[in-house]
Design a protein around this motif. Sequence first.
Motif, PDB file in Angstrom:
ATOM      1  N   SER A 111       0.834  -1.212   0.000  1.00 13.81           N
ATOM      2  CA  SER A 111       0.000   0.000   0.000  1.00 13.81           C
ATOM      3  C   SER A 111       0.861   1.252   0.000  1.00 13.81           C
ATOM      4  N   ARG A 112       1.919   1.239   0.818  1.00 11.55           N
ATOM      5  CA  ARG A 112       2.808   2.409   0.862  1.00 11.55           C
ATOM      6  C   ARG A 112       3.474   2.621  -0.489  1.00 11.55           C
ATOM      7  N   SER A 113       3.897   1.515  -1.087  1.00 12.98           N
ATOM      8  CA  SER A 113       4.542   1.605  -2.397  1.00 12.98           C
ATOM      9  C   SER A 113       3.562   2.164  -3.429  1.00 12.98           C
ATOM     10  N   ALA A 114       2.322   1.668  -3.417  1.00 14.27           N
ATOM     11  CA  ALA A 114       1.308   2.156  -4.357  1.00 14.27           C
ATOM     12  C   ALA A 114       1.044   3.642  -4.121  1.00 14.27           C
ATOM     13  N   LEU A 115       1.011   4.057  -2.854  1.00 13.83           N
ATOM     14  CA  LEU A 115       0.794   5.466  -2.528  1.00 13.83           C
ATOM     15  C   LEU A 115       1.946   6.327  -3.051  1.00 13.83           C
ATOM     16  N   GLU A 116       3.172   5.860  -2.834  1.00 18.49           N
ATOM     17  CA  GLU A 116       4.334   6.604  -3.339  1.00 18.49           C
ATOM     18  C   GLU A 116       4.276   6.718  -4.863  1.00 18.49           C
ATOM     19  N   ASN A 117       3.936   5.607  -5.531  1.00 19.13           N
ATOM     20  CA  ASN A 117       3.826   5.631  -6.992  1.00 19.13           C
ATOM     21  C   ASN A 117       2.749   6.620  -7.450  1.00 19.13           C
ATOM     22  N   ALA A 118       1.606   6.616  -6.739  1.00 22.92           N
ATOM     23  CA  ALA A 118       0.521   7.532  -7.094  1.00 22.92           C
ATOM     24  C   ALA A 118       0.966   8.980  -6.902  1.00 22.92           C
ATOM     25  N   LYS A 119       1.715   9.260  -5.816  1.00 20.28           N
ATOM     26  CA  LYS A 119       2.217  10.622  -5.582  1.00 20.28           C
ATOM     27  C   LYS A 119       3.147  11.043  -6.712  1.00 20.28           C
ATOM     28  N   GLU A 120       4.023  10.115  -7.110  1.00 27.50           N
ATOM     29  CA  GLU A 120       4.959  10.428  -8.191  1.00 27.50           C
ATOM     30  C   GLU A 120       4.200  10.683  -9.497  1.00 27.50           C
ATOM     31  N   ASP A 121       3.189   9.853  -9.771  1.00 30.09           N
ATOM     32  CA  ASP A 121       2.379  10.046 -10.987  1.00 30.09           C
ATOM     33  C   ASP A 121       1.693  11.409 -10.965  1.00 30.09           C
ATOM     34  N   LEU A 122       1.112  11.763  -9.801  1.00 25.85           N
ATOM     35  CA  LEU A 122       0.446  13.064  -9.688  1.00 25.85           C
ATOM     36  C   LEU A 122       1.431  14.207  -9.895  1.00 25.85           C
ATOM     37  N   ALA A 123       2.609  14.066  -9.304  1.00 25.87           N
ATOM     38  CA  ALA A 123       3.616  15.126  -9.453  1.00 25.87           C
ATOM     39  C   ALA A 123       4.007  15.271 -10.925  1.00 25.87           C
ATOM     40  N   ARG A 124       4.174  14.133 -11.634  1.00 23.92           N
ATOM     41  CA  ARG A 124       4.511  14.187 -13.072  1.00 23.92           C
ATOM     42  C   ARG A 124       3.393  14.847 -13.863  1.00 23.92           C
ATOM     43  N   GLU A 125       2.142  14.446 -13.573  1.00 25.26           N
ATOM     44  CA  GLU A 125       0.995  15.039 -14.285  1.00 25.26           C
ATOM     45  C   GLU A 125       0.917  16.542 -14.029  1.00 25.26           C
ATOM     46  N   LYS A 126       1.131  16.948 -12.769  1.00 30.47           N
ATOM     47  CA  LYS A 126       1.082  18.368 -12.425  1.00 30.47           C
ATOM     48  C   LYS A 126       2.148  19.134 -13.200  1.00 30.47           C
ATOM     49  N   LYS A 127       3.353  18.544 -13.236  1.00 28.98           N
ATOM     50  CA  LYS A 127       4.452  19.197 -13.958  1.00 28.98           C
ATOM     51  C   LYS A 127       4.111  19.310 -15.453  1.00 28.98           C
ATOM     52  N   MET A 128       3.546  18.215 -16.026  1.00 29.29           N
ATOM     53  CA  MET A 128       3.177  18.238 -17.441  1.00 29.29           C
ATOM     54  C   MET A 128       2.111  19.303 -17.697  1.00 29.29           C
ATOM     55  N   LYS A 129       1.138  19.416 -16.787  1.00 31.93           N
ATOM     56  CA  LYS A 129       0.078  20.426 -16.957  1.00 31.93           C
ATOM     57  C   LYS A 129       0.664  21.827 -16.844  1.00 31.93           C
ATOM     58  N   GLU A 130       1.614  22.011 -15.920  1.00 37.15           N
ATOM     59  CA  GLU A 130       2.249  23.319 -15.785  1.00 37.15           C
ATOM     60  C   GLU A 130       2.991  23.681 -17.070  1.00 37.15           C
ATOM     61  N   VAL A 131       3.708  22.702 -17.621  1.00 37.53           N
ATOM     62  CA  VAL A 131       4.443  22.946 -18.868  1.00 37.53           C
ATOM     63  C   VAL A 131       3.464  23.282 -19.991  1.00 37.53           C
ATOM     64  N   GLU A 132       2.356  22.503 -20.091  1.00 32.56           N
ATOM     65  CA  GLU A 132       1.346  22.728 -21.137  1.00 32.56           C
ATOM     66  C   GLU A 132       0.683  24.094 -20.956  1.00 32.56           C
ATOM     67  N   THR A 133       0.369  24.448 -19.699  1.00 34.49           N
ATOM     68  CA  THR A 133      -0.249  25.742 -19.424  1.00 34.49           C
ATOM     69  C   THR A 133       0.697  26.863 -19.831  1.00 34.49           C
ATOM     70  N   LYS A 134       1.967  26.725 -19.501  1.00 32.46           N
ATOM     71  CA  LYS A 134       2.969  27.739 -19.876  1.00 32.46           C
ATOM     72  C   LYS A 134       3.069  27.830 -21.395  1.00 32.46           C
TER      73      LYS A 134
END
Length: 124
Positions: A82-105
């Motif tokens: 569960s902890r591993s899945a949570l860490e993976n989900a956090k990393e995925d969210l961080a990547r998506e956020k970064k991609m959205k920031e880049v796209e927004t820019k």
Amino acid sequence: AAAAAAAAERRAKAAEASLAATQAELSSARADASGEVAGLREKLSAAEAKLKEAAASLAAEREASAAAGRERGQAQGELRASRSALENAKEDLAREKKMKEVETKRLADKVEDLKERLPPGGGG
């Protein structure tokens, strides 16, 4: 001679009586010993039964302890997963956020570029 024979007869009868008394004592002693042996056998049987009960109880406790250990190990494994899945989900969210920031820019830059290309006054 008759007196000696009578005395010998009395001694023989006394010896027989003494033998009978000794045999009775022996018989009584055997009965007592037999009773004691029976009592000791009962005590031994009871002790063996208690020992078997204690052994069964110990085996049950060991099995319960082993089962608890297995459950604890399984729960720890699930927690790690569960902890591993949570860490993976956090990393995925961080990547998506970064991609959205880049796209927004990128879109904001494109809008600025288009604004700069428009003739003054909006071209309408």
